[in-house]
Motif scaffolding. Structure first.
Motif, PDB file in Angstrom:
ATOM      1  N   GLU A  84       0.834  -1.213   0.000  1.00 50.43           N
ATOM      2  CA  GLU A  84       0.000   0.000   0.000  1.00 50.43           C
ATOM      3  C   GLU A  84       0.866   1.259   0.000  1.00 50.43           C
ATOM      4  N   ALA A  85       1.922   1.260   0.808  1.00 53.74           N
ATOM      5  CA  ALA A  85       2.825   2.421   0.864  1.00 53.74           C
ATOM      6  C   ALA A  85       3.532   2.609  -0.475  1.00 53.74           C
ATOM      7  N   VAL A  87       2.421   1.620  -3.512  1.00 48.98           N
ATOM      8  CA  VAL A  87       1.432   2.091  -4.486  1.00 48.98           C
ATOM      9  C   VAL A  87       1.157   3.578  -4.270  1.00 48.98           C
ATOM     10  N   GLN A  88       1.019   3.972  -3.024  1.00 52.32           N
ATOM     11  CA  GLN A  88       0.761   5.386  -2.722  1.00 52.32           C
ATOM     12  C   GLN A  88       1.920   6.259  -3.190  1.00 52.32           C
ATOM     13  N   TYR A  89       3.152   5.814  -2.926  1.00 49.43           N
ATOM     14  CA  TYR A  89       4.315   6.598  -3.326  1.00 49.43           C
ATOM     15  C   TYR A  89       4.382   6.743  -4.850  1.00 49.43           C
ATOM     16  N   SER A  91       1.952   6.373  -7.060  1.00 51.02           N
ATOM     17  CA  SER A  91       0.822   7.129  -7.608  1.00 51.02           C
ATOM     18  C   SER A  91       0.950   8.627  -7.322  1.00 51.02           C
ATOM     19  N   ASN A  92       1.697   9.000  -6.295  1.00 49.37           N
ATOM     20  CA  ASN A  92       1.909  10.418  -5.988  1.00 49.37           C
ATOM     21  C   ASN A  92       3.196  10.972  -6.603  1.00 49.37           C
TER      22      ASN A  92
END
Length: 188
Positions: A84-85, A87-89, A91-92
């Motif tokens: 999750e971390a 993917v978040q990184y 995607s941002n």
């Protein structure tokens, strides 16, 4: 941590690239981290990468060993990055966004055409980057510098040194020195 290159070879292919913390580093692991270093360089320097590639190549092996050392230390500390971390990184990450939003087509195009890697390899590269970032954050979290310390360091770095000098012309002192040819021959 210590790094040693290992010259052991098996049928002209190195089996181990070296040792880190007295543990052998397989050549495949070294190659993988070297590729990740290239990916990082391409992302950092973008269109200028090809212009400075020859400079980056000069210390790539050293930077790869540093990367391996940091990842070994992160593993010793059990630093993990969740999916999750990651993917978040990603995607941002601004380079993968259009109008402030993640764009999957842009992401895949950059990976395929600019970086020349598959998404899985790229994501593992970023996972390793995040582990290193977390390790550095842990090590630097307790470091504090006061405003006064910063100002003093700035002042010392930028302080001008005044130098005074006096010029003595050689001709003013020639008459005080007497050297004959024998002394000159002996000296030389």
């Amino acid at each position: 941590g210590s790094v040693q290159n290992d010259g052991s070879k098996q049928s002209n292919n190195p089996k181990f690239a070296g040792k880190v913390f007295d543990k052998k580093v397989p050549f495949a692991e070294f190659e993988n981290q070297a590729q990740q270093t290239i990916i990082s360089d391409k992302l950092n320097y973008e269109n200028n990468y090809n212009k400075i590639k020859h400079l980056l190549d000069q210390d790539r092996a050293q930077r790869t060993w540093v990367r391996i050392l940091l990842l070994k230390e992160a593993a010793k500390r059990n630093i993990q990055i969740t999916d999750e971390a990651l993917v978040q990184y990603i995607s941002n990450y601004p380079k993968f966004q259009i109008d402030g939003k993640f764009n999957d087509m842009l992401y895949k195009d950059i990976l395929r055409n600019f970086l020349g890697v598959q998404p899985k390899a790229f994501e593992e590269c970023f996972r390793d980057k995040l582990k290193i970032d977390k390790l550095v954050e842990e090590e630097t979290a307790s470091i504090t510098v006061s405003d006064e310390d910063t100002k003093e360091a700035f002042r010392q770095y930028n302080e001008k040194v005044q130098v005074s000098y006096v010029l003595f012309a050689n001709d003013d002192f020639k008459h005080q020195v007497a050297v004959d040819d024998a002394q000159i021959q002996k000296y030389y």
